[in-house]
Design a protein around this motif. Structure first.
Motif, PDB file in Angstrom:
ATOM      1  N   PRO A   5       0.812  -1.220   0.000  1.00  0.00           N
ATOM      2  CA  PRO A   5       0.000   0.000   0.000  1.00  0.00           C
ATOM      3  C   PRO A   5       0.839   1.260   0.000  1.00  0.00           C
ATOM      4  N   SER A   6       2.134   1.110   0.295  1.00  0.00           N
ATOM      5  CA  SER A   6       2.982   2.301   0.386  1.00  0.00           C
ATOM      6  C   SER A   6       3.487   2.771  -0.978  1.00  0.00           C
ATOM      7  N   ILE A   7       3.141   2.048  -2.046  1.00  0.00           N
ATOM      8  CA  ILE A   7       3.630   2.457  -3.375  1.00  0.00           C
ATOM      9  C   ILE A   7       3.032   3.811  -3.756  1.00  0.00           C
ATOM     10  N   ARG A   8       3.898   4.748  -4.112  1.00  0.00           N
ATOM     11  CA  ARG A   8       3.439   6.099  -4.442  1.00  0.00           C
ATOM     12  C   ARG A   8       3.762   6.496  -5.875  1.00  0.00           C
ATOM     13  N   HIS A   9       4.680   5.759  -6.505  1.00  0.00           N
ATOM     14  CA  HIS A   9       5.090   6.118  -7.870  1.00  0.00           C
ATOM     15  C   HIS A   9       4.726   4.969  -8.801  1.00  0.00           C
ATOM     16  N   HIS A  10       3.829   5.253  -9.738  1.00  0.00           N
ATOM     17  CA  HIS A  10       3.214   4.187 -10.538  1.00  0.00           C
ATOM     18  C   HIS A  10       3.565   4.278 -12.020  1.00  0.00           C
ATOM     19  N   LEU A  11       3.113   3.244 -12.753  1.00  0.00           N
ATOM     20  CA  LEU A  11       3.218   3.252 -14.211  1.00  0.00           C
ATOM     21  C   LEU A  11       2.275   4.317 -14.762  1.00  0.00           C
ATOM     22  N   ASN A  12       2.629   4.927 -15.888  1.00  0.00           N
ATOM     23  CA  ASN A  12       1.680   5.831 -16.522  1.00  0.00           C
ATOM     24  C   ASN A  12       0.845   5.061 -17.551  1.00  0.00           C
TER      25      ASN A  12
END
Ligand code: ZN
Ligand code: ZN
Length: 217
Positions: A5-12
């Motif tokens: 849940p801590s992921i903040r930077h994702h695929l576009n």
């Protein structure tokens, strides 16, 4: 593998759509597939793009679908997105798509020193783009560099910071010609990343510039 849940930077969206359409290089595809195994949010977006692609194809005359297109679609169904390896009971550090390229877990990686304590292992993919595992000792920096193409960096363990932000486990940094940076591993834990590039980096320092053909970076 459960999402973090801590992921903040994702695929576009552009990367997800290209991946769904089978247009990404093998190296970039591996980074996308790996992020998607770690991230519920991107997996859901990918599934919606795939559903969209399927609907478009259904709307076309069936006879118009080439065998290659069909093969690509079928292959897409096999992407390691939903892979729940039966051996997952054994706790592994490397996500399944990466472990498949390494041929094992972290202890099977064949590291090569690239200077400054940083180690890399280039994974075997098509040569259109390159993907490597990077091991950056805690507190250590990757030499200052810019980018001639796109660079995708996915954190598998530890964290790094650059001028833009902090990137922790599961986070993906998308860098291009506009960004020059000096990623530094956070103190306390070594940082292991999966990094893909489709063009040589633009190093600022002389030593990295001299050595880069040797390290294919
Ligand atoms: Zn994501
Ligand atoms: Zn970079």
């Amino acid at each position: 593998m459960k999402t973090r849940p801590s992921i903040r930077h994702h695929l576009n969206d552009a990367l997800l759509m290209s991946y769904a359409a089978g247009h990404l290089s093998e190296a970039f595809g591996l980074v996308v597939a790996t992020h998607v195994t770690l991230c519920d949010e991107c997996r859901a977006r990918l599934e919606s793009f795939e559903a969209l692609g399927g609907a478009v194809i259904e709307a076309e005359d069936e006879a118009a679908i080439s065998t290659e297109a069909l093969a690509r679609m079928m292959a897409r169904l096999d992407v390691p997105v939903v892979s729940a390896p039966p051996k997952a009971a054994r706790k592994t550090t490397l996500p399944a798509p990466v472990a498949a390229y390494v041929g094992g877990d972290l202890d099977a990686v064949k590291w090569r020193a690239v200077g400054g304590g940083v180690r890399q292992a280039i994974l075997p993919t098509g040569r259109k783009a390159t993907v490597r595992l990077l091991h950056i000792p805690a507190g250590q920096a990757v030499p200052d560099h810019g980018h001639r193409g796109t660079e995708l960096t996915l954190v598998l363990r530890g964290a790094f910071r650059d001028a833009t932000d902090r990137f922790g486990p599961g986070d993906l940094e998308i860098a291009n010609e506009d960004l020059a940076h000096k990623p530094v591993a956070e103190a306390g834990e070594d940082c292991i990343c999966l990094a893909a590039t489709d063009a040589p980096l633009r190093f600022v320092g002389l030593m990295p510039r001299l050595l880069q053909p040797l390290f294919r970076i």
